[in-house]
Design a protein around this motif. Sequence first.
Motif, PDB file in Angstrom:
ATOM      1  N   ALA B 103      48.131  43.998  39.910  1.00 13.00           N
ATOM      2  CA  ALA B 103      47.329  42.825  39.441  1.00 13.00           C
ATOM      3  C   ALA B 103      48.452  41.921  38.684  1.00 13.00           C
ATOM      4  CB  ALA B 103      46.433  43.112  38.067  1.00 13.00           C
ATOM      5  N   ARG B 104      49.638  42.190  38.391  1.00  9.47           N
ATOM      6  CA  ARG B 104      50.384  41.427  37.722  1.00  9.47           C
ATOM      7  C   ARG B 104      51.842  40.682  38.599  1.00  9.47           C
ATOM      8  NH1 ARG B 104      47.480  39.504  34.797  1.00  9.47           N
ATOM      9  NH2 ARG B 104      47.482  39.589  32.479  1.00  9.47           N
ATOM     10  N   ARG B 165      42.487  47.624  38.185  1.00 11.49           N
ATOM     11  CA  ARG B 165      43.490  46.366  38.490  1.00 11.49           C
ATOM     12  C   ARG B 165      42.478  45.089  38.043  1.00 11.49           C
ATOM     13  NH1 ARG B 165      41.955  43.679  43.603  1.00 11.49           N
ATOM     14  NH2 ARG B 165      40.168  44.556  43.952  1.00 11.49           N
ATOM     15  N   ALA B 169      43.774  42.235  35.600  1.00 12.21           N
ATOM     16  CA  ALA B 169      43.779  40.955  36.158  1.00 12.21           C
ATOM     17  C   ALA B 169      42.974  39.856  35.213  1.00 12.21           C
ATOM     18  CB  ALA B 169      43.063  40.735  37.868  1.00 12.21           C
TER      19      ALA B 169
END
Lengths: 338, 283
Positions: B103-104, B165, B169
């Motif tokens: 997610a990052r 996730r 996010a």
Amino acid sequence: MTTSTRSRGGDAISAPGRRRRSSRRPPRGSGLPAWAVPYLLLVPGLLVIAALLLYPLIQMGIMSFQKINLRVIRGAAEPEWVGTGNYEQILDNELFWSSLRNTVLFAVVTVSLTLVIGTAVGVLLNRLGRKMSITLTVGIMAAWAVPPVAQGVIWRWLFDAEAGIVNWSLNLLPDWLAELVLGRSDFTGDPWLNDPFRVYVVLVIAVVWASFPFIAVSVLAGLKGIPTELYEAARVDGSTGWRTFWKVTVPLLKPVFAVLTILSIIWDFKVFAQLYVLLGGTAGNREAFNLSLFSYAEAFNPPPKMGTGAAIAVVLTVILLIITAVHVRQIVKQEELT
Amino acid sequence: MTPLARRRLGKIALNTVAVGVFLFAIFPVYWMVATAFKANDQIFTTEFIPFPTHFTFDHIDRVLSEGVAGNSIWVYMRNSAIVALGTVLVASAFALLAATAVARFAFKGRTAFLITLLIVQMIPSEALLIPLFLSVKRLGLFDQLLGLIVVNVGLTLPFGIWMLRTFVAAVPKSLEEAAWIDGASRMTTFWRVLFPLVAPGLVATSIFSFITAWNELIFALTLMNESSGYTMPVALRFFFGQRGTDWGGIMAASTMMTIPVIVFFLLVQRRMVSGLVAGAVKG
């Protein structure tokens, strides 16, 4: 002069740019290059998935071409290669075809019923008053939460031949009606779990009962996401409730339905615990097996034939892989995996 | 009929249907609990006895003291709890790391990883059962709860990452950037900024993993041999005996097994739905 101006101007432009860049860049100090961080974070997860899911999956493929008996399991002998022998064997086995038929028919009936009932209840939840809606949600949550083994236990009890409540209710029917529709009027002692067809009637009811709540709650979540202006516009244009449902609601919820359908198919293809309990294990009533139970019984009932079991599991997995491919495409299309 | 009368009639109809659905959903659960507290003469009868008028704790007492298959139900509850909690601890930690990565960070292979996650979730347990059974035997983990924990981590992790996730996010990246500007290290940022904000999602994901491991039957059936190592789903089948079924006992045990799951479900249902159909529901 021009040079200095330009250089100053260049500075003026690049300075905020540099500041922004530096603020985006994670701080140093961990001694790791930035590109390595995500990979490092993925290591434990990747190891688990590779070792516990992908590696066994490949092994299962290999085993489906081998003969694995008790000696191999004990480590006393090496598995023997039999080519496509296991597959030929299962294709010749009537139980494979009845299991496949049971699996597919069960999935088709259960998925359809689950989706129809689930959607109807989702729409209902959306139209009820607040208190009633919450009460109903809690009620269906309770059904959804029951562990699969307990589902089997509960429905086996409800359909018990002697003391089951279903046979008791069937006795309440007027005799002429029961005779006409079901062919008998006294149901006390009438067993449900001997005949494969009736086993599946019970299984369908049990699985629909446990899985429609998920559909209902998901549809409700989807409905809540539809802007009310659309309904107002439809009303202004003179659309009736039924028409609005088909022309506004259904098209907007199409992606939700797509995901729910695929998930339901995948789940209902793999039903094991409920059927295992209803049949009382894998010792008898083999005509009522689905592919999951058949694979399990071949591999673990004595004498263990793990190669044949693996071949059956391969068939089930391939069917599910094809269905999943559709699912993955749907999801990739929808959110571009953000 | 006036529009008002028609609307009122529609409302009555809706609520009637709602009551019907509610009864259909709740009755089997109620019947399980009611049977668990009925005396045997009220269980084994062809009559309909809606409430346990001969209310009794006999079945509960019996499954706790005598139990089934040679052990008290406590033993099986404890085994189930050990397996489920062990699974949750490992799977949640791994899921958080992987979910943060996905997610990052933008990195090569990210999409491939996400697609792998989707595909492995479909693999039927039966397909993994035979190879994992042999591996567990070879590794000396057969008949040990640890083996069951390891397998359950594998079964729950892909969905855990998938679900978590979306929670990672959802945390605005600017918060972490602000921490970086203030000179916080990557670790500090993770623990002090991201972790507290993802915690609710982590709880939801953990509960999901817990329920999956708690309910798991096939592996518990094959990987445990000694009855003292059985989990609840495996133990339940021993109530179906040669000499008939102890319905009071099995309903008491089922109730004990089901109640924690129902409580957990009610706590996280909203988040679970959003995780399952992540991205599909858009306004």
